[in-house]
Scaffold this motif. Structure first.
Motif, PDB file in Angstrom:
ATOM      1  N   SER A  75      46.655 -42.084 -71.489  1.00 50.17           N
ATOM      2  CA  SER A  75      48.053 -41.768 -71.767  1.00 50.17           C
ATOM      3  C   SER A  75      48.400 -42.228 -73.179  1.00 50.17           C
ATOM      4  O   SER A  75      47.585 -42.863 -73.864  1.00 50.17           O
ATOM      5  N   HIS A  76      49.628 -41.967 -73.598  1.00 48.48           N
ATOM      6  CA  HIS A  76      50.071 -42.428 -74.919  1.00 48.48           C
ATOM      7  C   HIS A  76      50.041 -43.952 -75.008  1.00 48.48           C
ATOM      8  O   HIS A  76      49.780 -44.508 -76.068  1.00 48.48           O
ATOM      9  N   SER A  79      46.467 -44.907 -75.923  1.00 51.49           N
ATOM     10  CA  SER A  79      46.178 -44.548 -77.318  1.00 51.49           C
ATOM     11  C   SER A  79      46.856 -45.499 -78.288  1.00 51.49           C
ATOM     12  O   SER A  79      46.252 -45.930 -79.277  1.00 51.49           O
ATOM     13  N   GLU A  80      48.098 -45.846 -78.026  1.00 49.57           N
ATOM     14  CA  GLU A  80      48.828 -46.772 -78.897  1.00 49.57           C
ATOM     15  C   GLU A  80      48.166 -48.142 -78.930  1.00 49.57           C
ATOM     16  O   GLU A  80      48.012 -48.752 -79.986  1.00 49.57           O
TER      17      GLU A  80
END
Length: 89
Positions: A75-76, A79-80
């Motif tokens: 998910s984001h 990734s972050e």
């Protein structure tokens, strides 16, 4: 209908997400994969980003939605966190 090759590829991808979540699965019938553990110990001539270690920290801290619920992609949030933890010189 998926071909045998497509099913094998899909299974391989699922196992990566499974590998990170596996310690939380009661009566887990699948073998733990040790790809990252082996890779960590090898001499490298490249930048190694240990995404498994980063994502395990997120999951161990009870972060939700590290992976999308309907597939095995990060998910984001994942990734972050990987971006934050990665130092590229």
């Amino acid at each position: 209908k998926a071909t045998k090759s497509e099913r094998n590829e899909e299974s391989w991808v699922v196992r990566w997400a499974h590998n990170i979540y596996s310690k939380y699965i009661i009566k887990n019938p699948y073998r733990q994969k040790h790809f990252f553990e082996l890779l960590r110990s090898l001499k490298k001539e490249y930048t190694f980003i240990d995404t498994k270690a980063i994502l395990e920290q997120l999951i161990d801290s009870n972060e939700k939605d590290v992976y999308y619920p309907d597939d095995t992609h990060w998910s984001h949030k994942a990734s972050e966190k990987i971006f934050q933890k990665t130092k590229i010189h």
